[in-house]
Design an enzyme around this catalytic site. Structure first.
Site, PDB file in Angstrom:
ATOM      1  N   HIS A  23       3.405  -5.026   3.831  1.00  0.00           N
ATOM      2  CA  HIS A  23       3.264  -5.497   5.209  1.00  0.00           C
ATOM      3  C   HIS A  23       2.799  -6.949   5.207  1.00  0.00           C
ATOM      4  CE1 HIS A  23       3.604  -1.556   7.112  1.00  0.00           C
ATOM      5  NE2 HIS A  23       2.767  -1.079   6.213  1.00  0.00           N
ATOM      6  N   HIS A  81       0.840  -1.189   0.000  1.00  0.00           N
ATOM      7  CA  HIS A  81       0.000   0.000   0.000  1.00  0.00           C
ATOM      8  C   HIS A  81       0.878   1.242   0.000  1.00  0.00           C
ATOM      9  CE1 HIS A  81      -0.275   1.233   4.525  1.00  0.00           C
ATOM     10  NE2 HIS A  81       0.889   0.689   4.278  1.00  0.00           N
ATOM     11  N   ASP A 123      -5.049 -10.573  -0.288  1.00  0.00           N
ATOM     12  CA  ASP A 123      -3.724 -11.191  -0.189  1.00  0.00           C
ATOM     13  C   ASP A 123      -2.917 -11.007  -1.477  1.00  0.00           C
ATOM     14  OD1 ASP A 123      -1.742 -12.766   1.225  1.00  0.00           O
ATOM     15  OD2 ASP A 123      -2.192 -14.352  -0.224  1.00  0.00           O
ATOM     16  N   HIS A 124      -1.679 -10.551  -1.303  1.00  0.00           N
ATOM     17  CA  HIS A 124      -0.750 -10.301  -2.420  1.00  0.00           C
ATOM     18  C   HIS A 124      -1.279  -9.281  -3.424  1.00  0.00           C
ATOM     19  CE1 HIS A 124       1.416 -13.633  -0.682  1.00  0.00           C
ATOM     20  NE2 HIS A 124       2.443 -13.334  -1.453  1.00  0.00           N
ATOM     21  N   HIS A 179       4.897   0.144  -0.360  1.00  0.00           N
ATOM     22  CA  HIS A 179       5.704  -0.756   0.477  1.00  0.00           C
ATOM     23  C   HIS A 179       4.761  -1.831   0.988  1.00  0.00           C
ATOM     24  CE1 HIS A 179       3.866   2.083   3.296  1.00  0.00           C
ATOM     25  NE2 HIS A 179       3.880   1.084   4.161  1.00  0.00           N
ATOM     26  N   CYS A 190       6.354   5.932   4.466  1.00  0.00           N
ATOM     27  CA  CYS A 190       5.110   5.230   4.109  1.00  0.00           C
ATOM     28  C   CYS A 190       4.409   5.899   2.929  1.00  0.00           C
ATOM     29  CB  CYS A 190       4.163   5.179   5.304  1.00  0.00           C
ATOM     30  SG  CYS A 190       4.838   4.259   6.693  1.00  0.00           S
ATOM     31  N   GLU A 215      -0.526  -4.239  11.819  1.00  0.00           N
ATOM     32  CA  GLU A 215       0.114  -3.865  10.556  1.00  0.00           C
ATOM     33  C   GLU A 215       1.591  -4.247  10.598  1.00  0.00           C
ATOM     34  OE1 GLU A 215      -0.665  -0.069   7.847  1.00  0.00           O
ATOM     35  OE2 GLU A 215       0.707   0.334   9.496  1.00  0.00           O
TER      36      GLU A 215
HETATM   37 NI    NI Z   1       2.519   0.781   5.614  1.00  0.00          NI
END
Ligand code: NI
Length: 143
Positions: free
Chosen positions: A46, A19, A84-85, A44, A38, A132
């Site tokens: 998580h 995100h 997911d992904h 990036h 961020c 997160e």
């Molecule tokens: Ni983040």
């Protein structure tokens, strides 16, 4: 034992997603200042840890609030398989343009899960908890 106790049960699901924290209402400079790394242009990632908690009475026959398998299935089919992904901002529209903070994700996930609980009598959504990262945790309890 207490009469008519209300018990909470939780399922956990881990998913990986990318995100970028970027508020549309703010300038590029303001976003960079507010979100720091961020706000990185290309995003990036998580490894999110999601906990979904529901509450209700314990069925005297089954001994369960609801079948944990059913709750796992709801989270898998309606959240995990969707996010997911994926890049939460680029690949999906679940946030409707809102910044992809864990707070906003919790609000979106709340609505997704709540919409699936109608067929389970007496069961209500109690909490959406998102890790997160190890140190950043967000909870939403429906207020
Ligand atoms: Ni983040």
């Amino acid at each position: 034992m207490k009469k008519n106790p209300i018990v909470e049960i939780t399922v956990r699901s881990e998913f990986a997603a990318a995100h970028r924290l970027h508020a549309r209402e703010l300038s590029d400079e303001e976003n960079a200042r507010l979100f720091g790394p961020c706000n990185n242009k290309n995003g990036h990632g998580h490894n999110y840890d999601l906990f979904v908690t529901v509450r209700g009475p314990v069925d005297p026959v089954t001994g369960m609030v609801m079948n944990l398998f059913d709750l796992h299935t709801i989270v898998k089919e309606h959240i995990f398989d969707v996010v997911d992904h994926k890049h939460l901002d680029e690949d999906l529209d679940i946030l409707g343009g809102r910044t992809s903070t864990a707070e906003n994700l919790a609000l979106v996930f709340w609505d997704i899960v709540e919409a699936q609980l109608g067929r389970f009598a007496g069961v209500e959504l109690a909490k959406i908890r998102i890790h997160e990262s190890r140190g950043n945790i967000v909870e939403y309890c429906g207020a």
